[in-house]
Structures are given as C-alpha cells and as structure tokens.
Design a protein around this motif. Sequence first.
Motif, PDB file in Angstrom:
ATOM      1  N   PRO A   1     -31.748  32.925  75.033  1.00  0.00           N
ATOM      2  CA  PRO A   1     -32.397  34.016  75.764  1.00  0.00           C
ATOM      3  C   PRO A   1     -32.877  33.597  77.151  1.00  0.00           C
ATOM      4  CG  PRO A   1     -33.818  33.202  74.021  1.00  0.00           C
ATOM      5  CD  PRO A   1     -32.488  32.551  73.828  1.00  0.00           C
ATOM      6  N   ASP A   2     -32.941  32.289  77.385  1.00  0.00           N
ATOM      7  CA  ASP A   2     -33.303  31.783  78.714  1.00  0.00           C
ATOM      8  C   ASP A   2     -32.109  31.707  79.642  1.00  0.00           C
ATOM      9  OD1 ASP A   2     -31.932  29.777  77.428  1.00  0.00           O
ATOM     10  OD2 ASP A   2     -33.389  28.189  77.846  1.00  0.00           O
ATOM     11  N   GLY A   3     -30.935  32.140  79.189  1.00  0.00           N
ATOM     12  CA  GLY A   3     -29.718  32.038  79.990  1.00  0.00           C
ATOM     13  C   GLY A   3     -29.065  30.682  79.912  1.00  0.00           C
ATOM     14  N   GLY A   4     -29.641  29.779  79.106  1.00  0.00           N
ATOM     15  CA  GLY A   4     -29.045  28.462  78.946  1.00  0.00           C
ATOM     16  C   GLY A   4     -27.851  28.484  78.013  1.00  0.00           C
ATOM     17  N   LEU A   5     -27.092  27.400  78.026  1.00  0.00           N
ATOM     18  CA  LEU A   5     -25.891  27.264  77.202  1.00  0.00           C
ATOM     19  C   LEU A   5     -26.068  26.027  76.323  1.00  0.00           C
ATOM     20  CD1 LEU A   5     -23.085  28.562  76.746  1.00  0.00           C
ATOM     21  CD2 LEU A   5     -22.171  26.967  78.443  1.00  0.00           C
ATOM     22  N   TYR A   6     -25.885  26.192  75.016  1.00  0.00           N
ATOM     23  CA  TYR A   6     -26.186  25.149  74.044  1.00  0.00           C
ATOM     24  C   TYR A   6     -24.974  24.896  73.149  1.00  0.00           C
ATOM     25  CZ  TYR A   6     -30.936  26.221  75.534  1.00  0.00           C
ATOM     26  OH  TYR A   6     -32.068  26.424  76.291  1.00  0.00           O
ATOM     27  N   ALA A   7     -24.846  23.649  72.676  1.00  0.00           N
ATOM     28  CA  ALA A   7     -23.716  23.286  71.818  1.00  0.00           C
ATOM     29  C   ALA A   7     -24.196  22.434  70.655  1.00  0.00           C
ATOM     30  CB  ALA A   7     -22.657  22.529  72.614  1.00  0.00           C
ATOM     31  N   LEU A   8     -23.570  22.641  69.475  1.00  0.00           N
ATOM     32  CA  LEU A   8     -23.821  21.867  68.266  1.00  0.00           C
ATOM     33  C   LEU A   8     -22.618  20.987  67.968  1.00  0.00           C
ATOM     34  CD1 LEU A   8     -25.271  24.571  65.826  1.00  0.00           C
ATOM     35  CD2 LEU A   8     -26.514  22.560  66.660  1.00  0.00           C
ATOM     36  N   THR A   9     -22.858  19.723  67.638  1.00  0.00           N
ATOM     37  CA  THR A   9     -21.766  18.849  67.219  1.00  0.00           C
ATOM     38  C   THR A   9     -21.597  18.884  65.703  1.00  0.00           C
ATOM     39  OG1 THR A   9     -23.072  16.834  66.905  1.00  0.00           O
ATOM     40  CG2 THR A   9     -22.314  17.322  69.153  1.00  0.00           C
ATOM     41  N   SER A  10     -20.444  18.409  65.237  1.00  0.00           N
ATOM     42  CA  SER A  10     -20.148  18.355  63.799  1.00  0.00           C
ATOM     43  C   SER A  10     -19.399  17.067  63.497  1.00  0.00           C
ATOM     44  CB  SER A  10     -19.316  19.572  63.379  1.00  0.00           C
ATOM     45  OG  SER A  10     -19.101  19.588  61.988  1.00  0.00           O
ATOM     46  N   ASN A  11     -20.078  15.946  63.691  1.00  0.00           N
ATOM     47  CA  ASN A  11     -19.435  14.641  63.536  1.00  0.00           C
ATOM     48  C   ASN A  11     -19.692  13.978  62.195  1.00  0.00           C
ATOM     49  OD1 ASN A  11     -18.209  14.564  66.120  1.00  0.00           O
ATOM     50  ND2 ASN A  11     -20.191  14.050  67.038  1.00  0.00           N
ATOM     51  N   ARG A  12     -20.508  14.604  61.353  1.00  0.00           N
ATOM     52  CA  ARG A  12     -20.818  14.002  60.046  1.00  0.00           C
ATOM     53  C   ARG A  12     -20.167  14.787  58.913  1.00  0.00           C
ATOM     54  NH1 ARG A  12     -27.192  13.013  60.004  1.00  0.00           N
ATOM     55  NH2 ARG A  12     -26.652  11.852  58.118  1.00  0.00           N
TER      56      ARG A  12
ATOM     57  N   GLY B   1     -27.500   9.052  66.283  1.00  0.00           N
ATOM     58  CA  GLY B   1     -28.115  10.296  66.744  1.00  0.00           C
ATOM     59  C   GLY B   1     -27.376  11.546  66.315  1.00  0.00           C
ATOM     60  N   ASP B   2     -26.103  11.401  65.884  1.00  0.00           N
ATOM     61  CA  ASP B   2     -25.368  12.574  65.412  1.00  0.00           C
ATOM     62  C   ASP B   2     -25.939  13.057  64.084  1.00  0.00           C
ATOM     63  OD1 ASP B   2     -23.591  12.847  67.501  1.00  0.00           O
ATOM     64  OD2 ASP B   2     -22.061  11.570  66.596  1.00  0.00           O
ATOM     65  N   ASP B   3     -25.801  14.352  63.857  1.00  0.00           N
ATOM     66  CA  ASP B   3     -25.332  15.389  64.763  1.00  0.00           C
ATOM     67  C   ASP B   3     -26.470  15.874  65.648  1.00  0.00           C
ATOM     68  OD1 ASP B   3     -22.506  15.835  64.447  1.00  0.00           O
ATOM     69  OD2 ASP B   3     -22.963  16.352  62.378  1.00  0.00           O
ATOM     70  N   ARG B   4     -26.093  16.631  66.700  1.00  0.00           N
ATOM     71  CA  ARG B   4     -27.092  16.962  67.691  1.00  0.00           C
ATOM     72  C   ARG B   4     -26.897  18.358  68.273  1.00  0.00           C
ATOM     73  NH1 ARG B   4     -27.067  12.218  71.126  1.00  0.00           N
ATOM     74  NH2 ARG B   4     -26.027  11.179  69.380  1.00  0.00           N
ATOM     75  N   LEU B   5     -27.987  18.857  68.831  1.00  0.00           N
ATOM     76  CA  LEU B   5     -27.969  20.065  69.645  1.00  0.00           C
ATOM     77  C   LEU B   5     -28.179  19.639  71.078  1.00  0.00           C
ATOM     78  CD1 LEU B   5     -28.148  23.205  70.104  1.00  0.00           C
ATOM     79  CD2 LEU B   5     -30.625  22.952  69.765  1.00  0.00           C
ATOM     80  N   VAL B   6     -27.273  20.068  71.964  1.00  0.00           N
ATOM     81  CA  VAL B   6     -27.381  19.717  73.380  1.00  0.00           C
ATOM     82  C   VAL B   6     -27.405  20.966  74.239  1.00  0.00           C
ATOM     83  CG1 VAL B   6     -26.211  17.509  73.016  1.00  0.00           C
ATOM     84  CG2 VAL B   6     -24.877  19.499  73.743  1.00  0.00           C
ATOM     85  N   ARG B   7     -28.055  20.843  75.372  1.00  0.00           N
ATOM     86  CA  ARG B   7     -28.025  21.892  76.386  1.00  0.00           C
ATOM     87  C   ARG B   7     -27.043  21.470  77.473  1.00  0.00           C
ATOM     88  NH1 ARG B   7     -32.968  21.634  78.192  1.00  0.00           N
ATOM     89  NH2 ARG B   7     -33.903  23.433  77.138  1.00  0.00           N
ATOM     90  N   ILE B   8     -26.156  22.365  77.864  1.00  0.00           N
ATOM     91  CA  ILE B   8     -25.197  22.109  78.927  1.00  0.00           C
ATOM     92  C   ILE B   8     -25.829  22.482  80.253  1.00  0.00           C
ATOM     93  CG2 ILE B   8     -22.921  22.719  79.859  1.00  0.00           C
ATOM     94  CD1 ILE B   8     -22.147  23.363  76.898  1.00  0.00           C
ATOM     95  N   VAL B   9     -25.741  21.592  81.207  1.00  0.00           N
ATOM     96  CA  VAL B   9     -26.324  21.836  82.531  1.00  0.00           C
ATOM     97  C   VAL B   9     -25.250  21.659  83.599  1.00  0.00           C
ATOM     98  CG1 VAL B   9     -28.644  21.173  81.831  1.00  0.00           C
ATOM     99  CG2 VAL B   9     -27.103  19.434  82.756  1.00  0.00           C
ATOM    100  N   GLN B  10     -25.378  22.385  84.678  1.00  0.00           N
ATOM    101  CA  GLN B  10     -24.459  22.243  85.807  1.00  0.00           C
ATOM    102  C   GLN B  10     -25.113  21.329  86.830  1.00  0.00           C
ATOM    103  OE1 GLN B  10     -22.506  25.807  87.149  1.00  0.00           O
ATOM    104  NE2 GLN B  10     -22.235  25.043  89.222  1.00  0.00           N
ATOM    105  N   GLU B  11     -24.411  20.248  87.177  1.00  0.00           N
ATOM    106  CA  GLU B  11     -24.979  19.252  88.070  1.00  0.00           C
ATOM    107  C   GLU B  11     -24.631  19.505  89.526  1.00  0.00           C
ATOM    108  OE1 GLU B  11     -23.313  15.788  86.209  1.00  0.00           O
ATOM    109  OE2 GLU B  11     -25.085  15.501  84.940  1.00  0.00           O
ATOM    110  N   SER B  12     -23.478  20.092  89.774  1.00  0.00           N
ATOM    111  CA  SER B  12     -23.078  20.399  91.147  1.00  0.00           C
ATOM    112  C   SER B  12     -21.996  21.460  91.113  1.00  0.00           C
ATOM    113  CB  SER B  12     -22.554  19.134  91.858  1.00  0.00           C
ATOM    114  OG  SER B  12     -21.351  18.703  91.243  1.00  0.00           O
ATOM    115  N   SER B  13     -21.698  22.028  92.264  1.00  0.00           N
ATOM    116  CA  SER B  13     -20.621  23.026  92.354  1.00  0.00           C
ATOM    117  C   SER B  13     -19.873  22.864  93.664  1.00  0.00           C
ATOM    118  CB  SER B  13     -21.205  24.427  92.263  1.00  0.00           C
ATOM    119  OG  SER B  13     -22.122  24.651  93.297  1.00  0.00           O
TER     120      SER B  13
END
Length: 448
Positions: A413-424, A436-448
């Motif tokens: 709802p904050d407009g962020g983009l999130y991803a879940l891994t499935s390595n286990r 550290g797996d599995d994890r929830l990560v936020r995707i960020v844009q570093e430059s354009s």
Amino acid sequence: MRPRATRRRFLASAGTAGTLALAGCLNPFDDTEPVDSEYDLSVDHSLDDWDRHDPDWSAPESSPLEASFGTETIIEGLEVPWDIEFAPDGEVFISERVGRISHYSAGELEAVAEPDAVIDHAAAIETDEEGGWWAGGSEGGLLGIALHPNYPEVPVLYAFYTYQAGEEDYRNRLVLYDMDNGNEETVVVDDIPGHRNIHNGSRLAFGPRNYLWVTTGDANIESGPQDTGSLAGKILRLEPDGTAPDGNPGFEAPRVYSYGHRNPQGISFLPDATPIAPEHGPSPGRDEVNLVESGGNYGWPSVRGGPDDSEYESYAAHDDVVNPLVNTGPDVTWAPCGGVFYTGESVPALRNRFVTGGLISQRINVVTVFDGEAPDIGGRRFEADWHHPAYDAVAHPLFEDEFGRIRHVEQGPDGGLYALTSNRDGRASDAFPKEGDDRLVRIVQESS
C-alpha cells in the motif's frame, strides 16, 4: 487448530519497525450456498473504489534495464513462504507452506493460523532436514491468502491449502479465518482436486470489482482442465461468501471463469481491470502469461505451442482457444508464479509492467504489455501470429541467480515492490538455500 504462538525473526532492514510503509470428484460444484459467517461478507462491485484503476493507461516505451535496482531484506528465516498480503494500513500477513499464516509487525512474526490438516504440517524445519515435501520438492501445503476487501471492519482472512483425504488422495480447500474469534476456520469450498507433489495452482486475490479470484492446477488429471464441471485447471471467480457471481460464464461448475489451464500460480490485473495470469508449462519450457477472458479456453492439455512445436498442437490451428500473451517456447523455462501488475511510484522503471517471480529461472521476469505493436525496447519480444492478436509483449530479466527461486512479487500500500524467495522447498540449485533464506525483500530503484 494449534494455539497462537509468537516467533521472532531478525529485522534486517533499518527503519522498517512496525507495519511496512479428478481426485476429489465428490461433485460439490453445484453446491454454491453462501458460507455461514457472522459478518456481512457482501461487497460493492463497482470499479470506483479501486485505487489502481486507470482505463487510459499506457505501457512505458523504454527498457526497464535502463535503471539499476537493489534490494533491502525485510525478514529472514521464513520457512518456505508462498504468499504475502497487505492490509490497506500496512499490516502484513505471510503464508508459509509448512502450515502457518503469520502476522508481521515491529520486527516480529506472530502465528495467527496453523491448520493441522495441511499436508506434512511442521512447526519448523531445518535447512538440511530430510523428509517431507520440503526435501522432495512438492508443490502442496499452505498456499495462497487474501484479506476480505473490507478488512478490518470484516476481520476475515481467506486461505487455500492442500490436505490428505485418504490414502493417495489429496485435495485442496478454500477456507476463511475469523481473525477476531480465535482465528476460527470455516470451509468455503472443499474437495478441489489436488496433488501431493504437483499442480495445485492456488493463488488468491481480490480483484478490481472485489470478486475473489482463485487459480487451480490440473492436479495431474488429464481430463480436468477441459471439463467445465471440474475445478481442476481453472481460474475461478467467487463472491466473498463462496457463491458464483451472476456474471460468470454459466458452466456446469458455476464458479469457473476460464478453463484449459495447466498450473496457474498467479493472478493480477491491468489498470483497466483485465486479469493477467502466469502459468507453468510442461517441462521444458512453454511457460505462459495470459490475459484471462470470461469463458475462455486456454488449451491445456493439447494446445500449447506454435506452428513449429512438434510435441503440442499449435494455437495457430485453433480458433476456439485464447492465444497466449507470452509463451516461452519449448527451450526456455521461466517457471513463473506469483506476480503483480505494478502501478506504484517507488520503483518508477517498473511502473505499468507485469512483474512475476521465476522459480527454476531464479529471477524476476518483467513483462511489458503493449496494446498493439511494441516499440524497440530490447528484451525478448512476443509478437508472432499465434500470440495474442491484440497485444504484444516484451520480457526482461532482473536479479538472475541473485536470490534464487522467487515465489511471489507483490505491491504494498506504500507503493513499494516486495518479493518472497522459495529456496527451502527442495528444488533450489546448489547455490541455494543461503544463510538467512527464505526471505522477504523490498525492491528499490538505485538509478535511472
């Protein structure tokens, strides 16, 4: 039900404390009586309140790879997560396939539902533990979740899980949990064809008009996807009380919206409210992304390829099936699963693109959808005559082999983009799982 339990997880990202800124052929399909609930589950089906509605949207005419991206880890140590659901106020719920739904807040995961009926229910697993589906690579367990559109006024969470009905008899069940009354479970739809190891589908989502969408796999039943009296290999559209909407196509199984699917594990919506769904193909390759039409037949198990595919019938030879937006062909495998048509502002280079997880491809796949001919933005183009006649698509990969298997990508709802891994889950490459797996990560844009 097991008692509520609190589990602590390391909060890895500073500044994120608080909420985030035909097995089973018992023929239940004609039984569409509303589920018994003390709450008013009814909803408004107007588009007016959908905050992502934009009938005049257009695709970006640039490559997403012109930007660079990074990630921030939010949660570590998840036990094979499958779905993430955000409430409007930022509350977070995560399903883990071992048989648990947890609420995340202030760096802590608190289990709010742990149905014992989930296959191979486990309180916890070790990364190198042997036995169970987490070692064997099964696709069953506690899977999709979705909050009622009027949450928290209607404190109901829906979930979908695989259970064992008898010896070698596995099925799936759609349930709801009353979050205000001890997370009591109520069955909404039962005896959905299932399989211990493969093809359970199982993504849940409330769409633009507040219908509940449910994807189901073919459960390895060859006749299931083309049988419109079966719930195997389908995309379902329901009222929140489990009944079939009046506007559904009117098949023998009235909850069915589209059929002929193999194993769709995701569903999202274009800004004009068109459903879009990724789908696993037969190994190797032939993975798809489809625009979902009411009453549409998507061809499985016979129609799956182009004119040069020697193993499956070609879409070009069938005018009674819906052509795919994306079909990766016989030599390229994405294993696409949960994804979202991203409309947020936090990652501008991905805005108005479909972003879906990739399992065996171990990456995120970004699909840009053009209403008509696609411009030259690099990437892989899907524009052949046997692809969708009205749309072109262009795909680009992100984070290849950086995080392993990506199970789901979601917009907050904050407009962020999130991803879940499935390595286990017993299917990762030798490089995964990592500490550290599995994890929830936020995707960020570093430059354009």
